[in-house]
Design a protein around this motif. Structure first.
Motif, PDB file in Angstrom:
ATOM      1  N   ALA A 150       0.851  -1.209   0.000  1.00  0.00           N
ATOM      2  CA  ALA A 150       0.000   0.000   0.000  1.00  0.00           C
ATOM      3  C   ALA A 150       0.878   1.246   0.000  1.00  0.00           C
ATOM      4  N   SER A 151       1.577   1.395  -1.129  1.00  0.00           N
ATOM      5  CA  SER A 151       2.424   2.583  -1.253  1.00  0.00           C
ATOM      6  C   SER A 151       2.180   3.171  -2.632  1.00  0.00           C
ATOM      7  N   LEU A 152       3.203   3.788  -3.209  1.00  0.00           N
ATOM      8  CA  LEU A 152       3.014   4.486  -4.485  1.00  0.00           C
ATOM      9  C   LEU A 152       2.451   3.575  -5.585  1.00  0.00           C
ATOM     10  N   ALA A 153       3.131   2.472  -5.859  1.00  0.00           N
ATOM     11  CA  ALA A 153       2.722   1.612  -6.976  1.00  0.00           C
ATOM     12  C   ALA A 153       1.344   1.001  -6.723  1.00  0.00           C
ATOM     13  N   GLY A 154       1.139   0.494  -5.499  1.00  0.00           N
ATOM     14  CA  GLY A 154      -0.129  -0.159  -5.174  1.00  0.00           C
ATOM     15  C   GLY A 154      -1.300   0.806  -5.255  1.00  0.00           C
TER      16      GLY A 154
ATOM     17  N   GLY B 133      -1.384  -3.544   3.093  1.00  0.00           N
ATOM     18  CA  GLY B 133      -0.017  -3.093   3.356  1.00  0.00           C
ATOM     19  C   GLY B 133       0.418  -3.388   4.766  1.00  0.00           C
ATOM     20  N   ASP B 134       1.723  -3.636   4.943  1.00  0.00           N
ATOM     21  CA  ASP B 134       2.199  -3.964   6.292  1.00  0.00           C
ATOM     22  C   ASP B 134       2.467  -2.727   7.145  1.00  0.00           C
ATOM     23  N   GLU B 135       2.560  -1.551   6.526  1.00  0.00           N
ATOM     24  CA  GLU B 135       2.734  -0.347   7.336  1.00  0.00           C
ATOM     25  C   GLU B 135       1.356   0.064   7.873  1.00  0.00           C
ATOM     26  N   HIS B 136       1.377   0.883   8.918  1.00  0.00           N
ATOM     27  CA  HIS B 136       0.090   1.303   9.497  1.00  0.00           C
ATOM     28  C   HIS B 136      -0.426   2.582   8.850  1.00  0.00           C
TER      29      HIS B 136
ATOM     30  N   ASP C 206       4.520   9.254   0.275  1.00  0.00           N
ATOM     31  CA  ASP C 206       5.575   9.418  -0.712  1.00  0.00           C
ATOM     32  C   ASP C 206       6.956   9.282  -0.069  1.00  0.00           C
ATOM     33  N   ARG C 207       7.866   8.536  -0.717  1.00  0.00           N
ATOM     34  CA  ARG C 207       9.184   8.324  -0.097  1.00  0.00           C
ATOM     35  C   ARG C 207      10.248   9.352  -0.468  1.00  0.00           C
ATOM     36  N   PRO C 208      10.281   9.900  -1.692  1.00  0.00           N
ATOM     37  CA  PRO C 208      11.379  10.836  -1.984  1.00  0.00           C
ATOM     38  C   PRO C 208      11.589  11.945  -0.925  1.00  0.00           C
TER      39      PRO C 208
ATOM     40  N   SER D  40      14.198  11.570   2.461  1.00  0.00           N
ATOM     41  CA  SER D  40      15.634  11.874   2.554  1.00  0.00           C
ATOM     42  C   SER D  40      15.902  13.340   2.210  1.00  0.00           C
ATOM     43  N   LYS D  41      14.822  14.098   2.047  1.00  0.00           N
ATOM     44  CA  LYS D  41      14.974  15.508   1.646  1.00  0.00           C
ATOM     45  C   LYS D  41      14.158  16.372   2.622  1.00  0.00           C
ATOM     46  N   GLN D  42      12.952  16.785   2.226  1.00  0.00           N
ATOM     47  CA  GLN D  42      12.205  17.779   3.019  1.00  0.00           C
ATOM     48  C   GLN D  42      11.796  17.290   4.416  1.00  0.00           C
TER      49      GLN D  42
ATOM     50  N   ARG E 201       0.776  -7.923   7.084  1.00  0.00           N
ATOM     51  CA  ARG E 201       1.894  -8.406   6.268  1.00  0.00           C
ATOM     52  C   ARG E 201       1.507  -9.686   5.532  1.00  0.00           C
ATOM     53  N   ALA E 202       1.711  -9.684   4.230  1.00  0.00           N
ATOM     54  CA  ALA E 202       1.496 -10.910   3.457  1.00  0.00           C
ATOM     55  C   ALA E 202       2.701 -11.817   3.685  1.00  0.00           C
ATOM     56  N   VAL E 203       2.450 -13.056   4.082  1.00  0.00           N
ATOM     57  CA  VAL E 203       3.569 -13.965   4.371  1.00  0.00           C
ATOM     58  C   VAL E 203       3.631 -15.140   3.400  1.00  0.00           C
TER      59      VAL E 203
ATOM     60  N   ALA F   3       2.868  -5.282  -5.240  1.00  0.00           N
ATOM     61  CA  ALA F   3       3.506  -3.949  -5.249  1.00  0.00           C
ATOM     62  C   ALA F   3       4.216  -3.737  -3.916  1.00  0.00           C
ATOM     63  N   THR F   4       5.017  -4.734  -3.523  1.00  0.00           N
ATOM     64  CA  THR F   4       5.596  -4.714  -2.176  1.00  0.00           C
ATOM     65  C   THR F   4       6.961  -4.025  -2.109  1.00  0.00           C
ATOM     66  N   GLY F   5       7.400  -3.407  -3.191  1.00  0.00           N
ATOM     67  CA  GLY F   5       8.572  -2.541  -3.117  1.00  0.00           C
ATOM     68  C   GLY F   5       9.855  -3.252  -2.731  1.00  0.00           C
TER      69      GLY F   5
ATOM     70  N   LEU G  56      17.210   4.052   5.887  1.00  0.00           N
ATOM     71  CA  LEU G  56      16.153   5.002   5.532  1.00  0.00           C
ATOM     72  C   LEU G  56      15.296   4.446   4.406  1.00  0.00           C
ATOM     73  N   ARG G  57      14.111   3.994   4.780  1.00  0.00           N
ATOM     74  CA  ARG G  57      13.178   3.502   3.772  1.00  0.00           C
ATOM     75  C   ARG G  57      11.754   3.995   4.075  1.00  0.00           C
ATOM     76  N   THR G  58      11.439   4.096   5.381  1.00  0.00           N
ATOM     77  CA  THR G  58      10.052   4.384   5.762  1.00  0.00           C
ATOM     78  C   THR G  58       9.944   5.749   6.448  1.00  0.00           C
TER      79      THR G  58
ATOM     80  N   GLY H 251       6.544  -1.703  -9.911  1.00  0.00           N
ATOM     81  CA  GLY H 251       7.284  -0.866  -8.956  1.00  0.00           C
ATOM     82  C   GLY H 251       8.623  -1.492  -8.576  1.00  0.00           C
ATOM     83  N   ASP H 252       9.118  -1.107  -7.401  1.00  0.00           N
ATOM     84  CA  ASP H 252      10.472  -1.501  -6.985  1.00  0.00           C
ATOM     85  C   ASP H 252      10.660  -3.013  -6.875  1.00  0.00           C
ATOM     86  N   VAL H 253       9.568  -3.754  -6.687  1.00  0.00           N
ATOM     87  CA  VAL H 253       9.699  -5.215  -6.498  1.00  0.00           C
ATOM     88  C   VAL H 253       9.827  -5.967  -7.820  1.00  0.00           C
TER      89      VAL H 253
ATOM     90  N   PHE I 160      14.885   9.208 -13.243  1.00  0.00           N
ATOM     91  CA  PHE I 160      15.173   9.368 -11.813  1.00  0.00           C
ATOM     92  C   PHE I 160      15.683  10.776 -11.558  1.00  0.00           C
ATOM     93  N   TRP I 161      15.366  11.326 -10.385  1.00  0.00           N
ATOM     94  CA  TRP I 161      15.961  12.615 -10.007  1.00  0.00           C
ATOM     95  C   TRP I 161      16.477  12.508  -8.574  1.00  0.00           C
ATOM     96  N   SER I 162      17.392  13.433  -8.258  1.00  0.00           N
ATOM     97  CA  SER I 162      17.861  13.551  -6.873  1.00  0.00           C
ATOM     98  C   SER I 162      18.054  15.031  -6.598  1.00  0.00           C
TER      99      SER I 162
HETATM  100  C1  LIG Z   1      14.368   7.752   1.128  1.00  0.00           C
HETATM  101  C2  LIG Z   1      13.991   7.543  -0.318  1.00  0.00           C
HETATM  102  C3  LIG Z   1      14.170   8.580  -1.225  1.00  0.00           C
HETATM  103  C4  LIG Z   1      13.840   8.385  -2.568  1.00  0.00           C
HETATM  104  N1  LIG Z   1      14.033   9.427  -3.438  1.00  0.00           N
HETATM  105  C5  LIG Z   1      13.743   9.250  -4.756  1.00  0.00           C
HETATM  106  C6  LIG Z   1      13.959  10.300  -5.691  1.00  0.00           C
HETATM  107  O1  LIG Z   1      14.438  11.379  -5.338  1.00  0.00           O
HETATM  108  N2  LIG Z   1      13.636  10.070  -6.987  1.00  0.00           N
HETATM  109  C7  LIG Z   1      13.109   8.865  -7.424  1.00  0.00           C
HETATM  110  O2  LIG Z   1      12.848   8.698  -8.626  1.00  0.00           O
HETATM  111  N3  LIG Z   1      12.879   7.857  -6.547  1.00  0.00           N
HETATM  112  C8  LIG Z   1      13.194   8.030  -5.236  1.00  0.00           C
HETATM  113  N4  LIG Z   1      12.971   6.995  -4.344  1.00  0.00           N
HETATM  114  C9  LIG Z   1      12.415   5.723  -4.856  1.00  0.00           C
HETATM  115  C10 LIG Z   1      10.892   5.717  -4.836  1.00  0.00           C
HETATM  116  O3  LIG Z   1      10.397   6.228  -3.642  1.00  0.00           O
HETATM  117  C11 LIG Z   1      10.428   4.277  -5.053  1.00  0.00           C
HETATM  118  O4  LIG Z   1      10.808   3.923  -6.368  1.00  0.00           O
HETATM  119  C12 LIG Z   1       8.932   4.104  -4.855  1.00  0.00           C
HETATM  120  O5  LIG Z   1       8.579   4.330  -3.517  1.00  0.00           O
HETATM  121  C13 LIG Z   1       8.516   2.692  -5.275  1.00  0.00           C
HETATM  122  O6  LIG Z   1       7.194   2.473  -4.920  1.00  0.00           O
HETATM  123  P1  LIG Z   1       6.634   1.008  -4.630  1.00  0.00           P
HETATM  124  O7  LIG Z   1       5.205   1.220  -4.276  1.00  0.00           O
HETATM  125  O8  LIG Z   1       7.023   0.101  -5.730  1.00  0.00           O
HETATM  126  O9  LIG Z   1       7.461   0.494  -3.370  1.00  0.00           O
HETATM  127  P2  LIG Z   1       7.488   1.016  -1.878  1.00  0.00           P
HETATM  128  O10 LIG Z   1       7.335   2.502  -1.865  1.00  0.00           O
HETATM  129  O11 LIG Z   1       8.698   0.415  -1.246  1.00  0.00           O
HETATM  130  O12 LIG Z   1       6.191   0.395  -1.205  1.00  0.00           O
HETATM  131  C14 LIG Z   1       6.019  -0.975  -0.951  1.00  0.00           C
HETATM  132  C15 LIG Z   1       5.052  -1.119   0.205  1.00  0.00           C
HETATM  133  O13 LIG Z   1       4.766  -2.493   0.397  1.00  0.00           O
HETATM  134  C16 LIG Z   1       4.902  -2.810   1.775  1.00  0.00           C
HETATM  135  N5  LIG Z   1       5.219  -4.238   1.916  1.00  0.00           N
HETATM  136  C17 LIG Z   1       6.415  -4.855   1.726  1.00  0.00           C
HETATM  137  N6  LIG Z   1       6.316  -6.182   1.932  1.00  0.00           N
HETATM  138  C18 LIG Z   1       5.021  -6.413   2.275  1.00  0.00           C
HETATM  139  C19 LIG Z   1       4.300  -7.588   2.597  1.00  0.00           C
HETATM  140  N7  LIG Z   1       4.876  -8.797   2.602  1.00  0.00           N
HETATM  141  N8  LIG Z   1       2.977  -7.473   2.902  1.00  0.00           N
HETATM  142  C20 LIG Z   1       2.373  -6.253   2.883  1.00  0.00           C
HETATM  143  N9  LIG Z   1       3.010  -5.109   2.577  1.00  0.00           N
HETATM  144  C21 LIG Z   1       4.318  -5.182   2.266  1.00  0.00           C
HETATM  145  C22 LIG Z   1       6.027  -1.904   2.226  1.00  0.00           C
HETATM  146  O14 LIG Z   1       6.074  -1.757   3.637  1.00  0.00           O
HETATM  147  C23 LIG Z   1       5.633  -0.618   1.522  1.00  0.00           C
HETATM  148  O15 LIG Z   1       4.671   0.089   2.250  1.00  0.00           O
HETATM  149  C24 LIG Z   1      13.304   7.153  -2.999  1.00  0.00           C
HETATM  150  C25 LIG Z   1      13.130   6.102  -2.072  1.00  0.00           C
HETATM  151  C26 LIG Z   1      13.468   6.296  -0.751  1.00  0.00           C
HETATM  152  C27 LIG Z   1      13.295   5.162   0.235  1.00  0.00           C
END
Ligand SMILES: Cc1cc2nc3c(=O)[nH]c(=O)nc-3n(C[C@H](O)[C@H](O)[C@H](O)COP(=O)(O)OP(=O)(O)OC[C@H]3O[C@@H](n4cnc5c(N)ncnc54)[C@H](O)[C@@H]3O)c2cc1C
Length: 394
Positions: free
Chosen positions: A10-14, A34-37, A42-44, A47-49, A80-82, A105-107, A125-127, A271-273, A318-320
């Motif tokens: 339950a994050s950006l992709a989901g 999602g496993d977070e509460h 948004d994650r970017p 590490s910034k604002q 949490r999905a196990v 979409a578990t990142g 730093l992830r959450t 997404g990231d996964v 990608f940007w930073s």
């Molecule tokens: C600190 C930081 C800064 C970033 N800055 C940039 C940037 O400047 N530019 C850029 O392009 N990208 C940046 N990124 C990358 C960008 O944030 C990620 O690409 C984006 O968050 C991916 O989204 P996602 O939904 O695929 O994964 P995630 O955002 O990781 O979300 C996955 C979610 O699934 C949950 N999850 C995991 N396993 C399970 C499970 N088994 N059961 C249930 N839930 C689960 C996780 O807890 C999480 O909530 C940054 C990332 C971080 C961490």
């Protein structure tokens, strides 16, 4: 009632895929697990604002309860999905969520230093919780040691340096970012941080990180010992797909998918996964990029709904942001055999420099700009056009 679509993560992709399913006319049951509460955030900015204190944490929210309920998206948070099979996802509390279609979409999860205590002086730093904890730690003052000169480590270094802390970045490669972008761009980042007073130690691996009551000792292979109040470990992330063993999708390189995110019968990932086939490059790749997650959400939603219309994702972008420098990258630098300066900054400055990455066949595979958004925009469009018109590579 049909079991509908279960989106795990339950994050950006989901969130974006769930929203796109509704926007595309899907009327069945739609659950976002999602496993977070927290609701998706948004994650970017973490590490910034958020780290600098410029933003309240609430500003990272990607949606509201009202919007979710209006869209008919049910949330199952702190869950949490196990495990998974072809019928259902099993949660940590044993509950089974049956699905017609599953979207993964578990990142990814940030690697940590082996043995680091979860709430000690060694941070990752992830959450949102990680970011708030690190912000509090930085308020204690330094010194801060950043292990790993990747983007997250460098952004943390910039935030900490801006807060007046004594900061050291330790990178095992010849320059920060060298493994992903090569030494030329790495050197620009080294100069950027050194000019602000950050110590950048390169070419030396770390041999140990030892935490005591009020300090952390970081030892390097050359015998250097650094004493820190806090350490941030920024050594990359790994896809969260270990729970997918039941479907054979727990590949360490990410969930293997076709070019529309299909990972198996009624199973999708993004997404990231996810590691998607990229016909334009003739391979498959996993990107930890914000824009990739958003682009892929549109493609997966259309594919789940049986539509062919959604465009394939654009070349990865990608940007930073570090201090006042905006770095942007588009394409696949990992496929390049050489990097050249396409445009130098004014008076030879790093600021304004644009780099082109070329593969062995002479094809431009990526472009990066060290604070030159206007030129970058034009080059990004050009690369995008080539990407969409180029024939698929074998
Ligand atoms: C600190 C930081 C800064 C970033 N800055 C940039 C940037 O400047 N530019 C850029 O392009 N990208 C940046 N990124 C990358 C960008 O944030 C990620 O690409 C984006 O968050 C991916 O989204 P996602 O939904 O695929 O994964 P995630 O955002 O990781 O979300 C996955 C979610 O699934 C949950 N999850 C995991 N396993 C399970 C499970 N088994 N059961 C249930 N839930 C689960 C996780 O807890 C999480 O909530 C940054 C990332 C971080 C961490």
């Amino acid at each position: 009632m049909s079991d509908g679509i279960v989106v795990v993560g339950a994050s950006l992709a989901g969130l974006r895929v769930a929203e796109a399913l509704r926007a595309g006319g899907y009327t069945g049951r739609l659950r976002l697990v999602g496993d977070e509460h927290h609701l998706p955030y948004d994650r970017p900015p973490l590490s910034k604002q958020v780290l600098t204190g410029e933003w309240e944490t609430a500003r990272t929210a990607l949606t509201t309860p009202a919007k979710l309920s209006e869209a008919g998206i049910e949330t199952v948070l702190g869950a949490r999905a196990v495990a998974v099979d072809t019928e259902a996802v099993t949660l940590a509390d044993g509950e089974r969520l049956d699905y017609d279609q599953l979207v993964v979409a578990t990142g990814a999860a940030a690697r940590t230093w082996p043995g680091a205590a979860p709430d000690g002086r060694v941070h990752r730093l992830r959450t949102l919780a990680d970011s708030v904890r690190l912000r509090t730690a930085l308020a204690d003052g330094g010194p801060l040691v950043v292990v790993g000169g990747g983007f997250i480590g460098l952004e943390v270094a910039a935030a900490a340096c801006g807060a007046g802390l004594d900061v050291t970045v330790v990178e095992a490669a010849g320059t920060p970012l060298e493994p992903v972008l090569g030494p030329e761009i790495g050197a620009c980042f080294t100069r950027l941080h050194r000019a602000r007073g950050v110590r950048v130690l390169t070419g030396v691996p770390i041999t140990s990180v030892q935490e005591a009551a009020d300090t952390v000792a970081v030892r390097l292979a050359d015998g250097t010992e650094l004493a820190a109040a806090h350490v941030v470990v920024g050594i990359g992330a790994e896809p969260n797909n270990d729970w997918l063993t039941g479907l054979g999708l727990d590949d360490a390189a990410g969930v293997p998918c076709d070019a529309r995110g299909r990972a198996g019968d009624r199973v999708w990932a993004l997404g990231d996964v996810a590691r998607w086939e990229q016909p334009a490059y003739g391979d498959s790749a996993r990107h930890e990029h914000w824009t990739t997650a958003v682009d892929q959400a549109a493609v997966v939603a259309a594919a789940v709904l049986g539509r062919e219309s959604a465009r394939p994702p654009a070349p990865p972008y990608f940007w930073s942001m570090q201090y006042d420098v905006n770095f942007q990258l588009v394409g696949r630098p990992d496929l390049a055999s050489s990097v050249e300066v396409l445009e130098a900054g004014e008076g030879g400055a790093d600021r304004g420099t644009v780099f082109a990455f070329t593969d062995t066949a002479g094809r431009r595979v990526a472009v990066a700009a060290f604070h030159n958004p206007r030129r970058f925009l034009r080059l990004r469009r050009e690369l995008q056009e080539e990407f969409t018109t180029a024939p698929s590579r074998p």
